[in-house]
Scaffold this active site. Structure first.
Site, short mmCIF file in Angstrom:
data_model
loop_
_atom_site.label_atom_id
_atom_site.label_comp_id
_atom_site.label_asym_id
_atom_site.label_seq_id
_atom_site.Cartn_x
_atom_site.Cartn_y
_atom_site.Cartn_z
N LYS A 123 0.86 -1.19 0.00
CA LYS A 123 0.00 0.00 0.00
C LYS A 123 0.90 1.24 0.00
O LYS A 123 1.54 1.56 0.99
CB LYS A 123 -0.92 0.04 1.23
CG LYS A 123 -2.05 1.05 0.99
CD LYS A 123 -2.49 1.81 2.20
CE LYS A 123 -1.62 2.90 2.68
NZ LYS A 123 -1.58 4.14 1.87
N CYS A 176 14.14 10.99 5.76
CA CYS A 176 14.15 10.51 7.14
C CYS A 176 15.51 10.74 7.77
O CYS A 176 15.63 11.03 8.95
CB CYS A 176 13.81 9.03 7.18
SG CYS A 176 14.91 8.03 6.18
N GLU A 225 10.65 16.41 14.19
CA GLU A 225 11.02 16.25 12.78
C GLU A 225 10.23 17.27 11.96
O GLU A 225 9.00 17.25 11.96
CB GLU A 225 10.64 14.83 12.34
CG GLU A 225 11.09 14.49 10.95
CD GLU A 225 10.69 13.07 10.55
OE1 GLU A 225 9.55 12.68 10.81
OE2 GLU A 225 11.54 12.39 9.96
N GLU A 250 10.73 1.59 9.85
CA GLU A 250 11.71 2.66 9.60
C GLU A 250 10.95 3.97 9.76
O GLU A 250 10.10 4.30 8.94
CB GLU A 250 12.30 2.54 8.20
CG GLU A 250 13.23 1.33 8.10
CD GLU A 250 13.78 1.11 6.71
OE1 GLU A 250 14.27 0.00 6.46
OE2 GLU A 250 13.70 2.02 5.89
P1 NAD Z 1 2.87 8.49 7.48
O1 NAD Z 1 3.24 7.70 8.68
O2 NAD Z 1 1.80 9.50 7.60
O3 NAD Z 1 2.38 7.52 6.29
C1 NAD Z 1 3.19 6.47 5.83
C2 NAD Z 1 2.29 5.39 5.26
O4 NAD Z 1 1.51 4.84 6.31
C3 NAD Z 1 1.31 5.89 4.20
O5 NAD Z 1 1.21 4.92 3.18
C4 NAD Z 1 0.00 5.99 4.97
O6 NAD Z 1 -1.15 5.85 4.17
C5 NAD Z 1 0.14 4.80 5.92
N1 NAD Z 1 -0.70 4.87 7.12
C6 NAD Z 1 -1.09 5.96 7.80
N2 NAD Z 1 -1.84 5.60 8.86
C7 NAD Z 1 -1.93 4.25 8.85
C8 NAD Z 1 -2.56 3.28 9.68
N3 NAD Z 1 -3.26 3.64 10.75
N4 NAD Z 1 -2.42 1.98 9.38
C9 NAD Z 1 -1.70 1.60 8.30
N5 NAD Z 1 -1.09 2.46 7.47
C10 NAD Z 1 -1.19 3.77 7.74
O7 NAD Z 1 4.23 9.08 6.94
P2 NAD Z 1 4.42 10.07 5.73
O8 NAD Z 1 3.96 11.41 6.19
O9 NAD Z 1 3.84 9.46 4.50
O10 NAD Z 1 6.00 10.03 5.56
C11 NAD Z 1 6.86 10.81 6.29
C12 NAD Z 1 7.47 10.04 7.43
O11 NAD Z 1 8.15 8.89 6.95
C13 NAD Z 1 8.51 10.86 8.16
O12 NAD Z 1 8.34 10.74 9.54
C14 NAD Z 1 9.83 10.21 7.74
O13 NAD Z 1 10.87 10.37 8.63
C15 NAD Z 1 9.42 8.79 7.59
N6 NAD Z 1 10.39 8.06 6.77
C16 NAD Z 1 11.28 7.22 7.39
C17 NAD Z 1 12.25 6.56 6.64
C18 NAD Z 1 13.26 5.65 7.32
O14 NAD Z 1 13.93 4.93 6.63
N7 NAD Z 1 13.41 5.71 8.63
C19 NAD Z 1 12.31 6.74 5.27
C20 NAD Z 1 11.41 7.61 4.67
C21 NAD Z 1 10.45 8.27 5.44
#
Ligand code: NAD
Length: 521
Positions: A203, A312, A414, A278
């Protein structure tokens, strides 16, 4: 458009508009009338017919319509994945390897389309997305070459017994990814899972859905059997949540925010999901006065301003030794001011628009609050429209903030934008204390020429990764992941297989040991 020079070169504008038109026609070919799920090898709309609108990071205009998945679509995808698993897991490893290499070949031959679509979807400049297909192909090739070793185990002989281990794929798994580097991160989760013999339901993020469906189509064309990689589009609270609760799905590989990770852990608890997270970061960059400052400036600027600051691993907290603080800040400010901010389709652009108006507002609010609390904004701190494209577009000027304190949100939270917060330190002890004063623990960057200090600090930093005198330099065999609120588990090489596979131990007696007896006189 460069905010410092109001008239970009005409040739750049025309190549940018050609690229934008090309991207839109690729999107239309992929996603008109609607970007579909890919379930059981077929492009399909949602069972309940729901659709959502996918919008441009530049100005919020509609790029395409996307099927909005629900629990019913996830159920169909997980059923398909569990049926496909029964044959995929039995494929000879060499055959799996060959099909993963075939996918990599096709990613490379579709590199331009992947780059243009990713730029349209995320606002990441072509300068960076130009490498995204290659990075994705590398992920597939690296894990393809490990296929034949994935189930290998260890042996532990003793005088009386031989123990040996073997690994087998855990089953269908879910991958949930964010919008900042959607294509690369999808391949980073999917390639090792497929190499391990798992099937995948992916997803992608609702703000960047396009390249996930494209990847699945390319994989099918390359010979991946139907059902081995299913894509369900949708939002987190709908398709995402359903995927984490689906009993057929044995593990969730998640990349995204820390709060979401915690919710996914709770959602997956009733079905005892294995999870790999992650998550977010607030990674410190520690610069001592004995470091190579030219190289340090390059790396600091790159690790906060590249990918629009939406990474990230951004080095978003700069800790700099007081003796060089002012000159180092001055050099960074000059660098930030000369970054080419503008149309992501212009090959010369280095920083594009943020993904969404919501993200832009969040980044601005962080800067406003820091300023109100007494911080100094040396450059940036404000959204910058782009008269040529959109006066209220989602660009944010590269920002350097000093005079902050360790308790300010801009230092603790962040921001996920091109914003660098700078704090001075006096000595090694203070640098270490400041670096570790965070709920996050993803990366620490260290700049020094003192070898003893490198080793002392490398073992004291509370982060999953320490990068010394370098920006991120990814080697796919090394463990990637965070401590504290930055993650659970590690990716890379065998660490990935440990997640996507079960390890079984077999213990065989050599028939010579004494078996304890009970109930026998
Ligand atoms: P997010 O957590 O809002 O969403 C990430 C994914 O999770 C999306 O596909 C979203 O639809 C899904 N999601 C949201 N709520 C959910 C739930 N309750 N159940 C299942 N899936 C759900 O993150 P974002 O805003 O899309 O991305 C930014 C974040 O990602 C930042 O915090 C960044 O640091 C992190 N990130 C981490 C890494 C790493 O390697 N550590 C890499 C890239 C991004």
């Amino acid at each position: 458009m460069n905010p410092n020079s109001s008239s970009p070169l005409a040739s750049q504008e025309s190549s940018a508009s050609t690229n934008r038109l090309k991207a839109q026609s690729l999107i239309d070919a992929l996603a008109a009338p609607v970007l579909t799920h890919i379930i059981d090898g077929k492009a399909c709309v949602s069972i309940d017919g729901q659709i959502s609108s996918n919008r441009s990071p530049v100005d919020g205009s509609e790029l395409n319509k996307t099927a909005l998945g629900s629990e019913a679509d996830v159920r169909a995808a997980s059923l398909s994945s569990s049926i496909a698993f029964e044959s995929w897991r039995l494929w000879p490893a060499a055959k799996r390897r060959d099909v993963l290499h075939a996918i990599a070949d096709k990613l490379e031959s579709n590199a331009e389309a992947i780059s243009l679509i990713e730029t349209a979807d995320t606002g990441q400049p072509l300068h960076f997305t130009g490498k995204t297909a290659t990075r994705g192909a590398e992920n597939f090739r690296y894990f393809a070459d490990l296929c034949t070793r994935a189930s290998d185990g260890h042996s532990y002989p003793t005088p009386t017994h031989l123990n040996y281990t073997m690994r087998e794929p855990i089953g269908p798994v879910g991958a949930i990814t964010p919008w900042n580097m959607p294509f690369m991160l999808a391949t980073w989760k999917i390639a090792p899972a497929l190499a391990a013999g798992c099937t995948v339901v992916h997803k992608p993020a609702e703000w960047s859905p396009l390249t996930a469906t494209l990847l699945a189509k390319i994989a099918l064309e390359a010979g991946l059997p139907a059902g081995v990689l299913n894509i369900v589009q949708g939002i987190g609270d709908g398709a995402g949540s359903a995927l984490t609760q689906d009993p057929r799905i044995k593990a969730i590989a998640f990349v995204g925010g820390t709060k979401t990770g915690s919710r996914i852990m709770a959602q997956g608890a009733p079905t005892l999901k294995r999870v790999h997270f992650e998550l977010g970061g607030k990674s410190p960059v520690v610069v001592f006065d004995d470091s190579d400052l030219d190289r340090a400036v390059d790396a600091v600027a790159f690790m906060i301003f590249s990918l629009n600051g939406q990474r990230c691993n951004a080095g978003s907290r700069l800790l700099v030794q007081r003796s060089i603080h002012d000159q180092f800040v001055e050099r960074l400010v000059k660098r930030a001011q000369s970054i080419r901010v503008g149309d992501p389709f212009d090959p010369a652009t280095e920083v594009g628009p943020l993904i969404h108006g919501v993200q832009l507002a969040k980044v601005k609010e962080h800067c406003d609050r820091a300023q109100q609390a007494g911080a100094t904004i040396h450059c940036g701190g404000v959204p910058i429209g782009n008269p040529a494209l959109h006066p209220q577009g989602h660009w944010f000027a590269p920002t350097v903030v000093s005079g902050v304190t360790a308790s300010m949100d801009i230092v603790r939270e962040e921001v996920f934008g091109p914003v660098l917060a700078v704090l001075p330190f006096d000595d090694e002890a203070e640098a270490l204390a400041l670096a570790n004063d965070s709920r996050y623990g993803l990366s620490t960057y260290l700049w020094t020429s003192n070898v003893g200090r490198v080793h002392r600090l490398a073992r004291s930093f509370q982060s999953g990764m320490v990068w010394v005198n370098t920006e991120i330099s990814r080697n796919l065999s090394t463990p990637f992941g965070g401590m504290k609120d930055s993650g659970v588990g590690r990716d890379g090489g065998d660490w990935s297989f440990d997640f996507y596979m079960e390890t079984r131990n077999v213990c065989i007696a050599l028939d010579e040991h004494r078996i304890p007896k009970i109930g026998k006189n």
